[in-house]
Design a protein around this motif. Structure first.
Motif, PDB file in Angstrom:
ATOM      1  N   LEU A   1      -5.377   0.100   0.628  1.00 40.24           N
ATOM      2  CA  LEU A   1      -5.468   1.350   1.376  1.00 40.24           C
ATOM      3  C   LEU A   1      -5.297   1.120   2.878  1.00 40.24           C
ATOM      4  CD1 LEU A   1      -5.997   4.395   1.333  1.00 40.24           C
ATOM      5  CD2 LEU A   1      -8.446   3.897   1.496  1.00 40.24           C
ATOM      6  N   LEU A   2      -5.982   0.126   3.390  1.00 36.88           N
ATOM      7  CA  LEU A   2      -5.985  -0.059   4.843  1.00 36.88           C
ATOM      8  C   LEU A   2      -4.673  -0.614   5.372  1.00 36.88           C
ATOM      9  CD1 LEU A   2      -9.603  -1.427   5.359  1.00 36.88           C
ATOM     10  CD2 LEU A   2      -8.758   0.886   5.721  1.00 36.88           C
ATOM     11  N   SER A   3      -3.997  -1.451   4.590  1.00 40.47           N
ATOM     12  CA  SER A   3      -2.719  -1.991   5.058  1.00 40.47           C
ATOM     13  C   SER A   3      -1.707  -0.870   5.255  1.00 40.47           C
ATOM     14  CB  SER A   3      -2.190  -3.039   4.070  1.00 40.47           C
ATOM     15  OG  SER A   3      -1.943  -2.467   2.794  1.00 40.47           O
ATOM     16  N   VAL A   4      -1.694   0.087   4.322  1.00 39.62           N
ATOM     17  CA  VAL A   4      -0.776   1.214   4.437  1.00 39.62           C
ATOM     18  C   VAL A   4      -1.244   2.186   5.524  1.00 39.62           C
ATOM     19  CG1 VAL A   4       0.317   3.132   3.220  1.00 39.62           C
ATOM     20  CG2 VAL A   4      -0.113   0.984   2.018  1.00 39.62           C
ATOM     21  N   ALA A   5      -2.550   2.446   5.560  1.00 34.40           N
ATOM     22  CA  ALA A   5      -3.092   3.378   6.560  1.00 34.40           C
ATOM     23  C   ALA A   5      -2.822   2.873   7.976  1.00 34.40           C
ATOM     24  CB  ALA A   5      -4.590   3.564   6.333  1.00 34.40           C
ATOM     25  N   ASN A   6      -3.041   1.587   8.211  1.00 32.72           N
ATOM     26  CA  ASN A   6      -2.807   1.027   9.544  1.00 32.72           C
ATOM     27  C   ASN A   6      -1.331   1.080   9.917  1.00 32.72           C
ATOM     28  OD1 ASN A   6      -5.515   0.458   9.842  1.00 32.72           O
ATOM     29  ND2 ASN A   6      -5.345  -1.646   9.109  1.00 32.72           N
ATOM     30  N   GLU A   7      -0.476   0.852   8.949  1.00 38.70           N
ATOM     31  CA  GLU A   7       0.962   0.886   9.189  1.00 38.70           C
ATOM     32  C   GLU A   7       1.439   2.288   9.563  1.00 38.70           C
ATOM     33  OE1 GLU A   7       4.439   0.631   6.019  1.00 38.70           O
ATOM     34  OE2 GLU A   7       3.512  -1.326   6.308  1.00 38.70           O
ATOM     35  N   GLU A   8       0.792   3.307   8.977  1.00 36.08           N
ATOM     36  CA  GLU A   8       1.240   4.687   9.181  1.00 36.08           C
ATOM     37  C   GLU A   8       0.357   5.475  10.145  1.00 36.08           C
ATOM     38  OE1 GLU A   8       2.204   6.842   5.679  1.00 36.08           O
ATOM     39  OE2 GLU A   8       3.624   5.325   4.992  1.00 36.08           O
ATOM     40  N   GLY A   9      -0.628   4.833  10.739  1.00 37.99           N
ATOM     41  CA  GLY A   9      -1.495   5.523  11.680  1.00 37.99           C
ATOM     42  C   GLY A   9      -2.416   6.540  11.023  1.00 37.99           C
ATOM     43  N   VAL A  10      -2.761   6.288   9.776  1.00 42.49           N
ATOM     44  CA  VAL A  10      -3.659   7.183   9.026  1.00 42.49           C
ATOM     45  C   VAL A  10      -5.102   6.725   9.228  1.00 42.49           C
ATOM     46  CG1 VAL A  10      -4.351   7.897   6.694  1.00 42.49           C
ATOM     47  CG2 VAL A  10      -1.929   7.821   7.322  1.00 42.49           C
ATOM     48  N   GLY A  11      -6.009   7.667   9.465  1.00 43.70           N
ATOM     49  CA  GLY A  11      -7.425   7.347   9.669  1.00 43.70           C
ATOM     50  C   GLY A  11      -8.239   7.584   8.411  1.00 43.70           C
ATOM     51  N   ILE A  12      -9.050   6.595   8.035  1.00 45.81           N
ATOM     52  CA  ILE A  12      -9.889   6.684   6.841  1.00 45.81           C
ATOM     53  C   ILE A  12     -11.349   6.751   7.267  1.00 45.81           C
ATOM     54  CG2 ILE A  12     -10.526   5.601   4.646  1.00 45.81           C
ATOM     55  CD1 ILE A  12      -7.559   6.286   4.815  1.00 45.81           C
ATOM     56  N   THR A  13     -12.060   7.759   6.780  1.00 43.37           N
ATOM     57  CA  THR A  13     -13.499   7.845   7.042  1.00 43.37           C
ATOM     58  C   THR A  13     -14.287   7.112   5.975  1.00 43.37           C
ATOM     59  OG1 THR A  13     -13.272   9.971   8.173  1.00 43.37           O
ATOM     60  CG2 THR A  13     -15.452   9.434   7.302  1.00 43.37           C
ATOM     61  N   GLU A  14     -13.969   7.362   4.723  1.00 41.39           N
ATOM     62  CA  GLU A  14     -14.685   6.750   3.601  1.00 41.39           C
ATOM     63  C   GLU A  14     -13.869   6.961   2.336  1.00 41.39           C
ATOM     64  OE1 GLU A  14     -16.487   4.400   2.415  1.00 41.39           O
ATOM     65  OE2 GLU A  14     -18.349   4.999   3.430  1.00 41.39           O
ATOM     66  N   PHE A  15     -14.097   6.128   1.310  1.00 41.85           N
ATOM     67  CA  PHE A  15     -13.390   6.327   0.048  1.00 41.85           C
ATOM     68  C   PHE A  15     -14.103   5.619  -1.095  1.00 41.85           C
ATOM     69  CE2 PHE A  15     -11.751   2.260   1.379  1.00 41.85           C
ATOM     70  CZ  PHE A  15     -11.458   1.573   0.196  1.00 41.85           C
ATOM     71  N   THR A  16     -13.771   6.043  -2.304  1.00 44.27           N
ATOM     72  CA  THR A  16     -14.244   5.378  -3.508  1.00 44.27           C
ATOM     73  C   THR A  16     -13.203   5.599  -4.594  1.00 44.27           C
ATOM     74  OG1 THR A  16     -16.167   5.046  -4.959  1.00 44.27           O
ATOM     75  CG2 THR A  16     -15.544   7.315  -4.491  1.00 44.27           C
ATOM     76  N   VAL A  17     -13.217   4.740  -5.612  1.00 45.71           N
ATOM     77  CA  VAL A  17     -12.200   4.771  -6.661  1.00 45.71           C
ATOM     78  C   VAL A  17     -12.864   4.702  -8.029  1.00 45.71           C
ATOM     79  CG1 VAL A  17     -10.069   3.704  -7.517  1.00 45.71           C
ATOM     80  CG2 VAL A  17     -10.677   3.486  -5.089  1.00 45.71           C
ATOM     81  N   ALA A  18     -12.319   5.465  -8.994  1.00 39.95           N
ATOM     82  CA  ALA A  18     -12.831   5.464 -10.361  1.00 39.95           C
ATOM     83  C   ALA A  18     -11.675   5.624 -11.333  1.00 39.95           C
ATOM     84  CB  ALA A  18     -13.839   6.604 -10.550  1.00 39.95           C
ATOM     85  N   PRO A  19     -11.836   5.163 -12.577  1.00 45.89           N
ATOM     86  CA  PRO A  19     -10.773   5.374 -13.559  1.00 45.89           C
ATOM     87  C   PRO A  19     -10.814   6.789 -14.118  1.00 45.89           C
ATOM     88  CG  PRO A  19     -12.615   4.226 -14.575  1.00 45.89           C
ATOM     89  CD  PRO A  19     -12.973   4.410 -13.125  1.00 45.89           C
ATOM     90  N   GLN A  20      -9.659   7.330 -14.428  1.00 43.83           N
ATOM     91  CA  GLN A  20      -9.585   8.610 -15.128  1.00 43.83           C
ATOM     92  C   GLN A  20      -8.879   8.342 -16.462  1.00 43.83           C
ATOM     93  OE1 GLN A  20     -10.406  11.314 -16.548  1.00 43.83           O
ATOM     94  NE2 GLN A  20     -10.527  12.460 -14.593  1.00 43.83           N
ATOM     95  N   VAL A  21      -9.662   8.329 -17.516  1.00 47.76           N
ATOM     96  CA  VAL A  21      -9.113   8.027 -18.841  1.00 47.76           C
ATOM     97  C   VAL A  21      -9.000   9.282 -19.710  1.00 47.76           C
ATOM     98  CG1 VAL A  21      -9.940   5.655 -18.798  1.00 47.76           C
ATOM     99  CG2 VAL A  21     -11.405   7.428 -19.765  1.00 47.76           C
TER     100      VAL A  21
END
Length: 510
Positions: free
Chosen positions: A382-402
Motif C-alpha cells: 500500500l505505502l509503496s504505491v501511495a508514496n509514488e502517487e502522493g496518496v495519503g493514508i490515515t489508517e487501514f485494515t485487510v480481511a478476506p471476503q470468501v
C-alpha cells in the motif's frame, strides 16, 4: 543551554561506551543471560518443575522448557496473581501490567524488581544514543509529553496493577519531572477524547520539544492542537519541537500525515517496549533497524514463522538466526516468563550488530487460501504505491471476503481511510495488488491460478477508525488497529463507514 542539556553529552558518551561493549558480543551476552536467569529461578516452583538445576546449555533448556502462550502459562500465572511467592521468579512481582488479549481476556504480566529498571534504562538509553549520535540536546531543556495510559493503579493481593505506560509514568526520574507533561491530574482522565482535549489545553502554550506516543493517537493530539489554534501547523505552535519518540505500530503508514501536520520533517526514534520487557530501540538516525537489547535481563528465542504451528518447531538462539527471515519472538525474562510467545514477528536486518524490524503479529495474517500474507507485506504494497502517487493514508485494515455471489471469486478486501485519496481508485487498486503479488509468491500464484480475484479497496469516511475504536472501548492509550485478520469481525463493523459503493463492473475493474 541548561545544566541538564550540558551534562547529557558526556553522560551519553559514557552510556554508549557501555552499550558498544555488549552489542559487539551480543551472542555471549545472551548465553550469559540464560545462565543467570536459570540460576536465579531454579528454586522456584517453575524451576523445580522444569529441572532448572540440570540445565547447563541452551539444548538442555529447550528439552525441559516448552514454548507457551499466556493461556498455557496461566496455571502458574494464576498462582502468582493469587499472591503465592516463588512461583515463576524469586519472591513476588513488583507490579502486574494489565493488558487485554483476544482469547485470554484480561492478562496480568508480571514485572519484577529486576525487570522494571531495565524498562526505565532502555527508554533513557534510546534518548542518550540519539544525543551521542546527533549532538542535539536542545530538546532536553524544553517540555516533554508522553501520551500514555492513566497512572492510577489498583492492587491485587498486595501487588500494584496498572497499564504499562501508567506504571512507567509513576517511575519517571526526578530530573525529568519538571519538564514532563501532562499533569498528573490530566493523565488520570480515563476518557481518551476528554483527556486529549485537556492535554491540548495544558500544552498549547508550552515550549514542547519532545513528544512521545503511539502514532495514531499522537495524530489525534495534533489534529486537536491545529483545530484549537485556528489551523496552525505544529511547527508554528511548537517552534522548538525537536524529537518524536514512538512505538507500538509501524510508523510508515502514519509518517506522511504526521509530517504534514507538523509542517516539516523531524527526527524520530522508534522503540519496541512491551509489558513483558523493553526489547529494542532505534540507535541511529541513519538506520531504521532496532538494536536488540541482548543485555537487558531477557533471553530471546526465534521460531521461523512458517514452522510456528508445527508440533515441534525449530527454536533458535540469537547466534543461529538469519537475515530477512520472519521469526516469531519468544521471551524468557527476569520477571519469570519462560518460553513465552509474545505474539510479535520480527526479522533481522543486521547481525553486526543485531538489529531487527517488527514485521507484524503471528496471529495477524490472512491465509484463507494458504497465501499467508503478513502485515509487513500489505504495508509495503500500500505505502509503496501511495508514496509514488502522493496518496495519503490515515489508517487501514485487510480481511478476506470468501462469501461472494455464485460464480465470483473470493478476494482480499481492504478498508482504507485516506487523507488524500487517489484520483483513480481502480488504477490505484491494481497497482497495490501487483505490489502485493511481488511481495508474496503464494498470493501471486492464487491470483494467476484464478483462485482469488485481485484485491478490492473500500474507501472509508473521515475518522472511521477513530469511530470504530470508540465503539470498541479502545480509543487511545496503547490500543492499535490490527492490520490483518482471518475473520470478518472488524471488516463487517467498518462496512458502515464506506464512503460510496461503485457498481460491480467498476469495482472489479482491478
Amino acid at each position: 543551554m541548561g545544566l541538564k542539556a550540558a551534562l547529557s553529552k558526556p553522560f551519553a558518551a559514557f552510556v554508549v561506551k557501555g552499550i558498544d561493549k555488549w552489542k559487539k558480543n551480543a551472542v555471549k551476552a545472551q548465553q550469559d543471560t540464560l545462565k543467570q536467569l536459570v540460576a536465579a529461578a531454579k528454586g522456584t516452583s517453575f524451576g523445580k518443575d522444569h529441572h532448572f538445576a540440570s540445565i547447563k546449555t541452551y539444548a538442555d533448556f529447550k528439552k525441559h522448557v516448552p514454548i507457551r502462550d499466556y493461556e498455557e502459562l496461566r496455571p502458574y500465572i494464576d498462582r502468582v496473581v493469587a499472591g503465592e511467592k516463588n512461583v515463576m521468579w524469586k519472591g513476588k512481582p513488583q507490579y502486574f501490567a494489565k493488558t487485554s488479549g483476544t482469547t485470554s481476556g484480561v492478562k496480568y504480566i508480571p514485572i519484577s524488581a529486576a525487570s522494571m529498571p531495565e524498562q526505565i534504562k532502555a527508554a533513557r538509553n534510546a534518548l542518550l544514543t540519539y544525543v551521542h549520535e546527533t549532538g542535539n540536546v536542545r530538546f532536553i531543556d524544553g517540555k516533554m509529553i508522553f501520551l500514555q495510559g492513566s497512572p492510577v493503579m489498583s492492587k491485587k493481593n498486595g501487588i500494584h496493577v496498572g497499564r504499562l505506560s501508567g506504571i512507567v509514568a509513576n517511575l519517571v526520574p526526578a530530573y525529568l519531572q519538571k519538564n514532563r507533561l501532562p499533569s498528573y491530574q490530566t493523565n488520570c482522565i480515563e476518557d481518551w477524547e476528554e483527556k486529549v482535549d485537556a492535554i491540548v489545553d495544558e500544552t498549547i502554550n508550552q515550549d514542547m520539544t519532545l513528544i512521545s506516543g503511539i502514532p495514531p493517537w499522537v495524530q489525534m493530539y495534533f489534529d486537536r492542537l491545529t483545530e484549537k489554534s485556528g489551523g496552525k501547523k505544529i511547527k508554528d505552535i511548537f517552534p522548538n519541537f525537536e524529537l518524536f519518540v514512538y512505538g507500538g505500530v509501524n510508523y510508515e503508514p502514519y509518517r506522511s500525515k504526521i509530517e504534514a501536520s507538523i509542517g516539516r520533517k523531524i527526527d524520530s526514534i522508534e522503540t519496541y517496549p512491551a509489558s513483558e520487557g523493553f526489547i529494542a530501540y532505534q540507535d541511529s538516525q541513519q538506520d531504521k533497524g532496532l538494536l536488540l537489547l541482548a543485555n537487558a535481563g531477557m533471553f530471546y528465542e526465534f521460531i521461523p514463522t512458517d514452522e510456528f504451528y508445527n508440533d515441534h518447531p525449530t527454536r533458535l538462539s540469537l547466534g543461529e538466526v538469519e537475515l530477512d527471515t520472519n521469526y516469531a519472538l519468544v521471551l524468557n525474562t527476569n520477571a519469570g516468563l519462560w518460553g513465552y510467545v509474545i505474539g510479535d514477528t520480527v526479522k533481522f536486518v543486521s547481525k553486526d550488530p543485531y538489529k531487527i524490524m517488527v514485521t507484524g503479529r503471528i496471529k495477524h495474517f490472512i491465509s484463507a487460501f494458504g497465501e499467508h500474507v503478513i502485515g509487513e507485506e500489505v504495508e509495503h504494497a500500500l505505502l509503496s504505491v501511495a508514496n509514488e502517487e502522493g496518496v495519503g493514508i490515515t489508517e487501514f485494515t485487510v480481511a478476506p471476503q470468501v462469501s461472494t455471489p455464485a460464480g465470483e471469486l473470493p478476494y482480499h478486501e481492504w478498508f482504507v481511510e485516506f487523507s488524500n485519496p487517489p484520483a483513480d481508485m481502480v488504477s490505484f487498486s491494481k497497482k497495490v495488488d501487483e505490489a502485493l503479488q511481488k511481495k508474496n509468491i503464494y498470493y501471486f500464484d492464487l491470483i494467476e491460478g484464478k483462485i482469488l480475484q485481485p484485491l478490492i479497496i473500500r474507501s472509508l469516511q473521515k475518522d472511521a477508525f477513530v469511530s470504530y475504536m470508540r465503539t470498541q472501548g479502545k480509543l487511545g492509550g496503547q490500543n492499535k488497529v490490527p492490520r490483518l485478520a482471518n475473520d470478518r469481525k472488524i471488516a463487517d463493523d467498518l462496512s458502515s463507514f464506506i464512503t460510496r459503493q461503485r457498481d460491480d463492473e467498476e469495482e472489479r475493474g482491478v
